[in-house]
Design a protein around this motif. Sequence first.
Motif, PDB file in Angstrom:
ATOM      1  N   THR A  44      -3.342  10.251   2.859  1.00 50.51           N
ATOM      2  CA  THR A  44      -2.892   8.986   2.000  1.00 50.51           C
ATOM      3  C   THR A  44      -3.735   7.756   2.412  1.00 50.51           C
ATOM      4  OG1 THR A  44      -1.147   8.347   3.239  1.00 50.51           O
ATOM      5  CG2 THR A  44      -0.461  10.019   1.708  1.00 50.51           C
ATOM      6  N   GLU A  45      -3.357   6.745   1.563  1.00 54.12           N
ATOM      7  CA  GLU A  45      -4.161   5.551   1.962  1.00 54.12           C
ATOM      8  C   GLU A  45      -3.716   4.726   3.259  1.00 54.12           C
ATOM      9  OE1 GLU A  45      -2.735   6.003  -0.879  1.00 54.12           O
ATOM     10  OE2 GLU A  45      -4.080   5.597  -2.527  1.00 54.12           O
ATOM     11  N   SER A  52      -3.903  11.436  -2.270  1.00 56.94           N
ATOM     12  CA  SER A  52      -3.974  10.171  -2.907  1.00 56.94           C
ATOM     13  C   SER A  52      -4.908  10.277  -4.278  1.00 56.94           C
ATOM     14  CB  SER A  52      -4.457   9.172  -1.999  1.00 56.94           C
ATOM     15  OG  SER A  52      -4.773   8.100  -2.543  1.00 56.94           O
ATOM     16  N   SER A  53      -4.246   9.836  -5.377  1.00 53.66           N
ATOM     17  CA  SER A  53      -5.109   9.946  -6.529  1.00 53.66           C
ATOM     18  C   SER A  53      -6.399   8.795  -6.298  1.00 53.66           C
ATOM     19  CB  SER A  53      -4.418   9.556  -7.844  1.00 53.66           C
ATOM     20  OG  SER A  53      -3.829   8.561  -7.821  1.00 53.66           O
ATOM     21  N   GLU A  54      -5.869   7.755  -5.741  1.00 48.48           N
ATOM     22  CA  GLU A  54      -6.959   6.714  -5.419  1.00 48.48           C
ATOM     23  C   GLU A  54      -8.167   7.319  -4.699  1.00 48.48           C
ATOM     24  OE1 GLU A  54      -3.814   6.200  -5.176  1.00 48.48           O
ATOM     25  OE2 GLU A  54      -3.535   5.085  -6.891  1.00 48.48           O
ATOM     26  N   LEU A  55      -7.848   7.815  -3.591  1.00 49.03           N
ATOM     27  CA  LEU A  55      -8.770   8.395  -2.517  1.00 49.03           C
ATOM     28  C   LEU A  55      -9.759   9.596  -3.155  1.00 49.03           C
ATOM     29  CD1 LEU A  55      -6.865   8.598   0.711  1.00 49.03           C
ATOM     30  CD2 LEU A  55      -8.569   6.827   0.193  1.00 49.03           C
ATOM     31  N   ALA A  57     -10.178   9.823  -6.515  1.00 49.14           N
ATOM     32  CA  ALA A  57     -11.074   9.120  -7.709  1.00 49.14           C
ATOM     33  C   ALA A  57     -12.281   8.372  -6.909  1.00 49.14           C
ATOM     34  CB  ALA A  57     -10.394   8.279  -8.535  1.00 49.14           C
ATOM     35  N   ALA A  58     -12.218   7.607  -5.951  1.00 43.19           N
ATOM     36  CA  ALA A  58     -13.121   7.070  -5.230  1.00 43.19           C
ATOM     37  C   ALA A  58     -14.199   8.005  -4.564  1.00 43.19           C
ATOM     38  CB  ALA A  58     -12.582   6.188  -4.016  1.00 43.19           C
ATOM     39  N   THR A  81      -2.390  16.819  -8.207  1.00 45.28           N
ATOM     40  CA  THR A  81      -2.927  15.603  -8.364  1.00 45.28           C
ATOM     41  C   THR A  81      -4.308  15.606  -9.079  1.00 45.28           C
ATOM     42  OG1 THR A  81      -1.681  14.924  -6.154  1.00 45.28           O
ATOM     43  CG2 THR A  81      -3.789  13.574  -6.676  1.00 45.28           C
ATOM     44  N   LEU A  85      -5.306  13.741 -12.619  1.00 47.87           N
ATOM     45  CA  LEU A  85      -6.524  12.863 -12.833  1.00 47.87           C
ATOM     46  C   LEU A  85      -7.513  13.250 -13.761  1.00 47.87           C
ATOM     47  CD1 LEU A  85      -7.309  12.028  -8.935  1.00 47.87           C
ATOM     48  CD2 LEU A  85      -6.737  10.290 -10.750  1.00 47.87           C
ATOM     49  N   GLU A  91     -10.616   8.876 -15.196  1.00 49.78           N
ATOM     50  CA  GLU A  91     -10.253   8.401 -13.639  1.00 49.78           C
ATOM     51  C   GLU A  91     -11.306   9.222 -12.805  1.00 49.78           C
ATOM     52  OE1 GLU A  91      -7.583   6.553 -12.142  1.00 49.78           O
ATOM     53  OE2 GLU A  91      -7.449   6.107 -14.314  1.00 49.78           O
TER      54      GLU A  91
END
Length: 136
Positions: A44-45, A52-55, A57-58, A81, A85, A91
């Motif tokens: 996770t962040e 983490s969807s953010e991690l 996607a990045a 997850t 996305l 995303e």
Amino acid sequence: MSDEQLVGIVLVSHSAEVAASVAELAKGLAGGGPVVPVAPAGGTEGGGLGTSSELIAAAAASVDRGAGVAVLTDLGSAVLTVKALLAEGDELPERTRLVDAPFVEGAVAAVVTASTGADLAAVEAAATEAYTYRKV
């Protein structure tokens, strides 16, 4: 061959350390060919266990060179997850594919195959074929 023509690989694990270690192993075993863009997306962040969807996607954006992105996951909720996305539609980079493969062996097969300049379908096939590897 430049890395701009290679399929990118994202390794999604519930643990940042596991994702980073598998990425390092796969890149190391790929040998002296072109350097495949590989990004771990673990934990996770906040540094905890999870996804983490953010991690993710990045990581996918960081390895996208236009040839497609293969995403391999370790456990079920990581799959969910990534599927969420992909369902969002915007995303992840275009031509991102969730690959059903064993995490470690599939990652090695994907990176080695991508380093040959193979297309996304071939990278996916090589990673998926890792299910058939016998150890004894």
